[in-house]
Design an enzyme around this catalytic site. Structure first.
Site, short mmCIF file in Angstrom:
data_model
loop_
_atom_site.label_atom_id
_atom_site.label_comp_id
_atom_site.label_asym_id
_atom_site.label_seq_id
_atom_site.Cartn_x
_atom_site.Cartn_y
_atom_site.Cartn_z
N LYS A 12 0.83 -1.21 0.00
CA LYS A 12 0.00 0.00 0.00
C LYS A 12 0.86 1.25 0.00
CE LYS A 12 -4.40 -1.61 1.61
NZ LYS A 12 -5.44 -1.60 2.61
N LYS A 65 -5.80 -11.24 -5.95
CA LYS A 65 -7.01 -11.55 -5.17
C LYS A 65 -8.11 -10.51 -5.44
CE LYS A 65 -6.20 -9.01 -1.04
NZ LYS A 65 -6.40 -8.63 0.26
N LYS A 91 -11.51 -4.99 -2.50
CA LYS A 91 -12.36 -3.81 -2.50
C LYS A 91 -11.64 -2.63 -3.13
CE LYS A 91 -13.76 -4.80 2.15
NZ LYS A 91 -12.77 -4.50 3.18
P1 TYM Z 1 -10.65 -6.88 4.84
O1 TYM Z 1 -11.65 -5.86 5.20
O2 TYM Z 1 -9.72 -6.60 3.72
O3 TYM Z 1 -11.35 -8.26 4.53
C1 TYM Z 1 -12.32 -8.80 5.40
C2 TYM Z 1 -12.27 -10.32 5.38
O4 TYM Z 1 -12.44 -10.82 4.04
C3 TYM Z 1 -11.35 -11.67 3.70
N1 TYM Z 1 -11.04 -11.48 2.28
C4 TYM Z 1 -10.97 -12.47 1.39
N2 TYM Z 1 -11.13 -13.80 1.50
C5 TYM Z 1 -11.02 -14.55 0.39
N3 TYM Z 1 -10.74 -14.04 -0.82
C6 TYM Z 1 -10.56 -12.71 -1.00
N4 TYM Z 1 -10.29 -12.22 -2.20
C7 TYM Z 1 -10.67 -11.86 0.13
N5 TYM Z 1 -10.56 -10.53 0.33
C8 TYM Z 1 -10.79 -10.31 1.64
C9 TYM Z 1 -10.20 -11.21 4.58
O5 TYM Z 1 -9.24 -12.24 4.74
C10 TYM Z 1 -10.91 -10.87 5.86
O6 TYM Z 1 -11.14 -12.02 6.64
N6 TYM Z 1 -7.15 -6.26 8.35
C11 TYM Z 1 -8.48 -6.77 8.10
C12 TYM Z 1 -9.55 -6.17 8.98
C13 TYM Z 1 -9.33 -6.36 10.44
C14 TYM Z 1 -9.46 -7.59 11.16
C15 TYM Z 1 -9.20 -7.26 12.50
C16 TYM Z 1 -9.76 -8.88 10.77
C17 TYM Z 1 -9.01 -5.39 11.33
N7 TYM Z 1 -8.92 -5.93 12.57
C18 TYM Z 1 -9.21 -8.24 13.51
C19 TYM Z 1 -9.78 -9.87 11.76
C20 TYM Z 1 -9.51 -9.54 13.10
C21 TYM Z 1 -8.85 -6.46 6.66
O7 TYM Z 1 -8.38 -5.51 6.08
O8 TYM Z 1 -9.81 -7.28 6.14
#
Ligand code: TYM
Length: 333
Positions: free
Chosen positions: A115, A197, A200
């Site tokens: 990023k 992948k 968003k």
């Molecule tokens: P985020 O918001 O990018 O994604 C949320 C969840 O979706 C999963 N995910 C995917 N799984 C499969 N294929 C994909 N292409 C894909 N894109 C996203 C992510 O693995 C995630 O489970 N850092 C985290 C947010 C966060 C968090 C936490 C998560 C902040 N604090 C504490 C768990 C526990 C994030 O950016 O996820």
């Protein structure tokens, strides 16, 4: 009894629209196992402000993500649903953890490196310190497991490293959580490039199917999805697009990927894509109806989030108090 259950914590950033990757990699697994656990599902708005954003869009997305949790089947009998910024202990513990985090751990995180390349001069300290905030989110609830997609594994490893370091220095404070990653759906790939992948933040909307896309949009995106020139689909490392589309189809129709691969082994992409569109549209329709119903009910979401934050605050405060005490901070009188 809720107390006897193992605990889970997970969260999603309210940036842009949730897509099939978020559903298949995370929410689906939360819902499938929720009755067995004491679950905390958070909308992590404080993480969303680590990237340039529009305040009005953030407010709308925060509500939309919370509503989508419920529309996808998160059940309030088993889960506490809340917004991260409504529980100040997240920011407070993040600071405590930041003081214990070696800078080189943060600088070597893949997400930061990627990023910061993309955002150039816009990179703020928040992006660098993101892992300490994520560790705080998780550790506050002393969870046993963190159900996420594969891309979050590195963050959970750092969370464990930080917890271990803190416990070693200041005495037992945090439980070391396990990443719970289901192999199926752990990494749903982009529709426009099977080696990236689904995300968003991809500038192309054609790269992802959003959970609130209309049937027309879904059809268009699947029609345009990248393919390869080979006749017949297969699950093959050399054929990332074919593998990805087959896997999505299998997950949406509750079948084994190998079974689906056998069915379409001699099919062209055209007929397969028509089936995939139909499956995605049918799969998302009931969830979209529930979403519309519950966002139209005045005050419902606010009540859910208020109750969720109240419950979360109690648990989070307990851990924050122990961590503060162990660090040597004087308790307030
Ligand atoms: P985020 O918001 O990018 O994604 C949320 C969840 O979706 C999963 N995910 C995917 N799984 C499969 N294929 C994909 N292409 C894909 N894109 C996203 C992510 O693995 C995630 O489970 N850092 C985290 C947010 C966060 C968090 C936490 C998560 C902040 N604090 C504490 C768990 C526990 C994030 O950016 O996820």
């Amino acid at each position: 009894m809720t107390n006897a259950k193992l605990r889970t914590f997970s969260g999603i950033q309210p940036t842009g629209q949730l897509h099939l990757g978020n559903y298949l990699g995370a929410i689906r697994n939360w819902v499938q196992t929720q009755a067995k656990y004491d679950n905390y599902f958070c909308v992590v708005d404080l993480h969303a402000i680590t990237a340039p954003h529009d305040p009005a869009e953030l407010r709308a997305a925060t509500r939309a993500v919370a509503a989508l949790y419920l529309a996808c089947g998160v059940d309030l009998d088993y889960a506490t649903v809340f917004v991260q910024s409504h529980v100040p202990a997240h920011s407070q513990l993040a600071w405590l953890l930041m003081t214990q985090t070696p800078l080189n751990w943060l600088e070597s995180m893949t997400q930061y490196k990627e990023k910061s390349l993309r955002q150039g001069e816009n990179v703020g300290a928040g992006l660098l310190n993101y892992p300490a905030l994520m560790a705080a989110d998780i550790l506050l609830y002393q969870p046993h497991g963190v159900p996420v997609g594969a891309d979050q594994k590195e963050h959970i490893e750092v969370t464990r490293d930080l917890a271990r370091r803190f416990n070693d220095r200041y005495g037992p404070t945090f439980r070391l959580p396990e990443p719970w990653i289901q192999p199926e759906g752990a990494r749903v790939m982009s529709l426009t490039d099977g080696t990236k992948k689904m995300s968003k933040s991809d500038p192309s909307d054609l790269s992802r199917i959003s959970l609130l896309d209309t049937p027309k949009e879904i059809e268009k995106k699947i029609k345009r999805a990248k393919t390869d020139p080979q006749l017949g689909l297969s699950l093959d490392l050399d054929r990332p697009e074919s593998t990805n589309l087959l896997t999505i189809y299998a997950l949406l129709t509750h079948q084994e990927p190998s079974q689906v691969a056998a069915e379409f082994a001699t099919s062209g992409y055209g007929p397969f894509k028509a089936r995939l569109s139909e499956a995605a549209i049918n799969f998302l329709a009931p969830m979209q109806t529930r979403y519309r119903e519950l966002t139209q009910e005045v005050g419902y979401l606010e009540t859910v989030l208020k109750t969720g934050a109240e419950r979360a605050r109690v648990v989070a405060h307990q851990t924050l108090t122990i961590a503060s005490h162990n660090l040597g901070l004087l308790p307030p009188t």
